[in-house]
Design an enzyme around this catalytic site. Structure first.
Site, mmCIF file in Angstrom:
data_model
loop_
_atom_site.group_PDB
_atom_site.id
_atom_site.type_symbol
_atom_site.label_atom_id
_atom_site.label_comp_id
_atom_site.label_asym_id
_atom_site.label_seq_id
_atom_site.Cartn_x
_atom_site.Cartn_y
_atom_site.Cartn_z
ATOM 1 N N GLU A 1 35.276 33.535 42.276
ATOM 2 C CA GLU A 1 34.601 34.544 43.102
ATOM 3 C C GLU A 1 34.345 34.077 44.526
ATOM 4 O O GLU A 1 33.202 34.026 44.985
ATOM 5 C CB GLU A 1 33.290 35.004 42.448
ATOM 6 C CG GLU A 1 33.494 35.720 41.137
ATOM 7 C CD GLU A 1 32.226 36.402 40.607
ATOM 8 O OE1 GLU A 1 31.146 36.225 41.195
ATOM 9 O OE2 GLU A 1 32.331 37.128 39.605
ATOM 10 N N GLU B 1 35.783 37.168 33.318
ATOM 11 C CA GLU B 1 34.380 37.535 33.085
ATOM 12 C C GLU B 1 34.243 39.029 32.898
ATOM 13 O O GLU B 1 34.892 39.803 33.604
ATOM 14 C CB GLU B 1 33.469 37.162 34.275
ATOM 15 C CG GLU B 1 33.195 35.698 34.423
ATOM 16 C CD GLU B 1 32.240 35.379 35.571
ATOM 17 O OE1 GLU B 1 31.358 36.202 35.890
ATOM 18 O OE2 GLU B 1 32.402 34.294 36.155
HETATM 19 C C1 GCO Z 1 24.285 36.187 37.473
HETATM 20 C C2 GCO Z 1 25.730 36.504 37.650
HETATM 21 C C3 GCO Z 1 26.554 35.326 37.256
HETATM 22 C C4 GCO Z 1 27.999 35.588 37.478
HETATM 23 C C5 GCO Z 1 28.932 34.435 37.456
HETATM 24 C C6 GCO Z 1 29.978 34.748 38.448
HETATM 25 O O1 GCO Z 1 23.571 36.969 36.885
HETATM 26 O O2 GCO Z 1 23.902 35.155 37.996
HETATM 27 O O3 GCO Z 1 26.087 37.624 36.960
HETATM 28 O O4 GCO Z 1 26.205 34.895 35.997
HETATM 29 O O5 GCO Z 1 28.507 36.603 36.700
HETATM 30 O O6 GCO Z 1 28.384 33.181 37.702
HETATM 31 O O7 GCO Z 1 31.088 33.990 38.281
#
Ligand code: GCO
Length: 475
Positions: A167, A375
């Site tokens: 990301e 994800e």
């Molecule tokens: C959160 C986010 C993360 C991300 C992930 C991205 O709530 O902190 O949703 O968990 O999805 O780290 O790669």
């Protein structure tokens, strides 16, 4: 035939990231990362929560892998903490840190679980931030490549799926526009410079991967949700096209074609925001086409036209995540709107399984690459019952509808390698603490007896076990 949609070798998996699960933040020689530092700034995270102990995966990885094995898990995506294996980022290698990943990877393989290794999930060593400004200095390209090489060499033949940057759109945008991630900056010029250097670093590790003849596949994980126009008004449609270019093509075109989309480049040029490009950059950027596109899918965005002179003049919503973006518009380009047709999660993210199908079809037709869903999941409040059960039927419903969408997309003809849910155990939500839960496995941190951190199987754990067993036939 819909019933045969999932290939036999489909990777049913789940995912995590080092800082969010490992804990052991300064054990056995681990260096400080920018996240270890950032969470100490008052007001940056929910009630000041940190990943110092997280869910103690560092010490409990065996127990966690045993739970995965019992569930029949086919793949586990995790990240390596750069500062655990090279504490200063560019100097000595920490064998003890590497030993942890040796053990984790061996444990996965012994249990028939495919390791999916993410090289970078947001935790650059603090030493490199202090020394030269981290992602803002081209020296990071060489240092990141050296770190990647170390892992390529060590885990070649063991790890077949590699994720380069996780990301990039999120860590750059939240880090340099919204000061919601390290390095806690709000500066558009610095954002686009750091982003360009991250593109070069991403290309550099993929190029190295090829040169070293590593067996396996490598690609970035990108947070993408398609953009919808509020309605069929041509200017709203144009706004949606613009948002798609700014929030998606800006990064994915670079990964695949090695170039920036003209629409965005020209806009930035007028604002004096284009990054510094060196003559040799082009060759590097074009030499590193990924093997797959890693897709992190959570939700879609809806936009409408924005007045040229900026009624809601503001920021670009590149995060695709409401609640994590204050955003919402660019004069003459787009502004955010509400989608009346979808429900929202407890954190106001739009729930949109059809959006996943559209996302994959758009990636397939523009980039023609296989897709690995790295994800997808639901962050929610869960309740641990007295008998140790967790009835997360809302999560089952969410995942079921997304898996159905994948099934449809495969029948549309799109090549989907696998599906990693976010997340395996509950973990630290970067900004939302431990109350926002995503896992199949509940981790009890309520008593704050961090030594306890007991694991409990949620209803979704048992449900996913059956999904895997039946290769997606029983949802
Ligand atoms: C959160 C986010 C993360 C991300 C992930 C991205 O709530 O902190 O949703 O968990 O999805 O780290 O790669």
């Amino acid at each position: 035939d819909k019933l045969n949609a999932f290939p036999d070798d489909f990777l049913w998996g789940s995912a995590s990231a080092a800082y969010q699960v490992e804990g052991a933040a300064s054990e056995e020689g681990k260096g400080e990362s920018v996240w270890d530092r950032f969470v100490k700034i008052p007001g940056k995270t929910f009630k000041g929560t940190t990943g110092e102990v997280a869910v103690d995966h560092y010490h409990r990885y065996k127990e966690d892998v045993a739970l995965m094995a019992e569930q029949g898990m086919k793949a586990y995506r995790f990240s390596v903490a750069w500062s655990r294996v090279i504490p200063d980022g560019d100097r000595e290698i920490n064998e003890k840190g590497l030993a942890f990943y040796d053990k984790l990877i061996d444990e996965l393989i012994e249990n028939g679980i495919e390791p999916v290794l993410t090289l970078y999930h947001w935790d650059i060593p603090q030493a490199l931030q202090d020394k030269y400004g981290g992602w803002e200095n081209r020296q990071v390209i060489e240092d990141f490549t050296r770190y990647a090489e170390l892992l390529f060499e060590r885990y070649n033949n063991k790890v077949k799926y590699w994720v380069s940057l996780n990301e990039q759109n999120i860590f750059i945008t939240l880090g340099y526009r919204m000061a919601a991630h390290p390095p806690n900056v709000t500066d558009e010029k610095r954002l686009f410079e750091a982003n360009h250097i991250a593109n070069l670093a991403n290309a550099s590790v993929i190029k190295r991967f090829r040169e070293m003849g590593i067996k396996g596949k490598i690609g970035p994980s990108f947070a993408y949700g398609p953009t919808y126009a509020l309605d069929s008004h041509p200017l709203n449609q144009l706004a949606a096209e613009n948002h798609e270019a700014f929030s998606a093509h800006w990064w994915m075109d670079m990964y695949v074609f090695g170039e920036y989309p003209k629409v965005v480049w020209n806009y930035l040029e007028k604002k004096g925001l284009t990054p510094t490009v060196h003559p040799e950059d082009e060759a590097l950027l074009k030499s590193a086409k990924p093997d797959f596109m890693g897709l992190n899918y959570y939700q879609t965005s809806t936009v409408e036209a924005n007045e040229p002179d900026g009624v809601a003049a503001g920021k670009i919503n590149t995060t695709g995540k409401k609640g994590s973006s204050e955003a919402s518009g660019m004069p003459g380009v787009f502004k955010s709107a509400d989608n009346p047709y979808v429900d929202q999660t407890d954190w106001d993210w739009d729930i949109d399984p059809t959006g996943l199908r559209i996302a994959m079809r758009r990636i397939d037709s523009r980039y023609d690459l296989p897709i690995l869903i790295t994800e997808n999941g639901l962050g929610a409040y869960d309740t641990l019952e007295e008998d140790g059960t967790i009835h997360d039927d809302y999560r089952i419903d969410f995942l079921k509808r997304h898996i159905e969408a994948i099934q449809e997309t495969i029948t549309d003809g799109v090549d989907v390698l696998g599906y990693c849910t976010w997340s395996y155990t509950d973990l630290l939500s970067w900004m939302n603490g431990y109350q926002k839960r995503y896992g199949f496995v509940y981790v009890d941190r309520e008593e704050l007896d961090e030594k306890e951190l007991k694991r409990y199987k949620k209803d979704s754990y048992h449900w996913y076990k059956k999904v895997i067993e039946t290769n997606g036939q029983e949802l």
